[in-house]
Scaffold this motif. Structure first.
Motif, mmCIF file in Angstrom:
data_model
loop_
_atom_site.group_PDB
_atom_site.id
_atom_site.type_symbol
_atom_site.label_atom_id
_atom_site.label_comp_id
_atom_site.label_asym_id
_atom_site.label_seq_id
_atom_site.Cartn_x
_atom_site.Cartn_y
_atom_site.Cartn_z
ATOM 1 N N CYS A 280 -88.410 -61.802 12.736
ATOM 2 C CA CYS A 280 -88.578 -62.231 14.121
ATOM 3 C C CYS A 280 -89.026 -61.028 14.961
ATOM 4 C CB CYS A 280 -87.265 -62.786 14.660
ATOM 5 S SG CYS A 280 -87.309 -63.099 16.428
ATOM 6 N N CYS B 184 -86.197 -69.151 15.445
ATOM 7 C CA CYS B 184 -85.303 -68.077 15.001
ATOM 8 C C CYS B 184 -83.861 -68.473 15.329
ATOM 9 C CB CYS B 184 -85.659 -66.755 15.672
ATOM 10 S SG CYS B 184 -84.475 -65.445 15.277
ATOM 11 N N ASN C 259 -81.321 -66.730 15.166
ATOM 12 C CA ASN C 259 -80.569 -65.641 15.792
ATOM 13 C C ASN C 259 -80.776 -65.564 17.306
ATOM 14 O OD1 ASN C 259 -78.816 -63.347 15.618
ATOM 15 N ND2 ASN C 259 -80.624 -62.091 15.986
ATOM 16 N N CYS C 260 -82.040 -65.567 17.747
ATOM 17 C CA CYS C 260 -82.280 -65.389 19.182
ATOM 18 C C CYS C 260 -82.870 -66.618 19.858
ATOM 19 C CB CYS C 260 -83.179 -64.179 19.434
ATOM 20 S SG CYS C 260 -84.877 -64.424 18.906
ATOM 21 N N CYS D 279 -86.142 -60.187 17.773
ATOM 22 C CA CYS D 279 -84.808 -59.645 17.491
ATOM 23 C C CYS D 279 -84.719 -58.973 16.119
ATOM 24 C CB CYS D 279 -83.747 -60.729 17.607
ATOM 25 S SG CYS D 279 -83.773 -61.899 16.246
ATOM 26 N N ASN E 151 -84.551 -60.373 13.259
ATOM 27 C CA ASN E 151 -83.880 -61.221 12.275
ATOM 28 C C ASN E 151 -84.824 -61.593 11.138
ATOM 29 O OD1 ASN E 151 -81.791 -62.979 11.270
ATOM 30 N ND2 ASN E 151 -82.872 -64.709 12.203
HETATM 31 ZN ZN LIG Z 1 -85.089 -63.714 16.713
#
Ligand SMILES: [Zn+2]
Length: 121
Positions: free
Chosen positions: A114, A100, A102-103, A117, A119
């Motif tokens: 995800c 991921c 994003n996280c 998070c 995402n």
């Molecule tokens: Zn994530």
């Protein structure tokens, strides 16, 4: 004789594939253990900072963010970056996993969002 040879080469092939799989598994286990170790180190730094903050309050002093606390905070940021990089590398070596952006968590391939998070993947 030809049949036996081709059978023998098949056995050698699958033994080789098994060996590669095992090596990949061990490599992944090593990186997972390294990630765990760094996460523990971050946890300890958080606890150190918490303790320092409490000591300031206990002594009635004004909290100063200079010195040790800032150093520990910087160390945490650095370690977190290191973990994200390790997870990215790890997910590249795993066929059934995605990373991921994003996280930084590693997620089962085929997941649309995800679970950590939210995402969209
Ligand atoms: Zn994530």
């Amino acid at each position: 004789m030809g049949k036996i040879n081709s059978l023998a080469s098949k056995i050698v092939d699958s033994a080789g594939a098994f060996k590669n799989k095992t090596e990949e598994f061990i490599r992944n286990m090593d990186s997972k253990m390294e990630i765990d170790r760094i996460e523990n180190e971050i946890e300890n730094l958080y606890m150190d900072i918490g303790e320092m903050v409490c000591k300031y309050f206990d002594s009635g002093e004004k909290l100063s963010l200079s010195g040790d606390i800032t150093e520990k905070y910087k160390k945490i940021q650095m370690l977190k970056k290191g973990i994200l990089n390790k997870k990215r590398i790890l997910s590249n070596t795993m066929r059934d996993a995605v990373y991921c952006e994003n996280c930084g968590e590693i997620i089962q391939r085929g997941t649309r969002y995800c679970p950590f998070c939210g995402n969209r993947l």
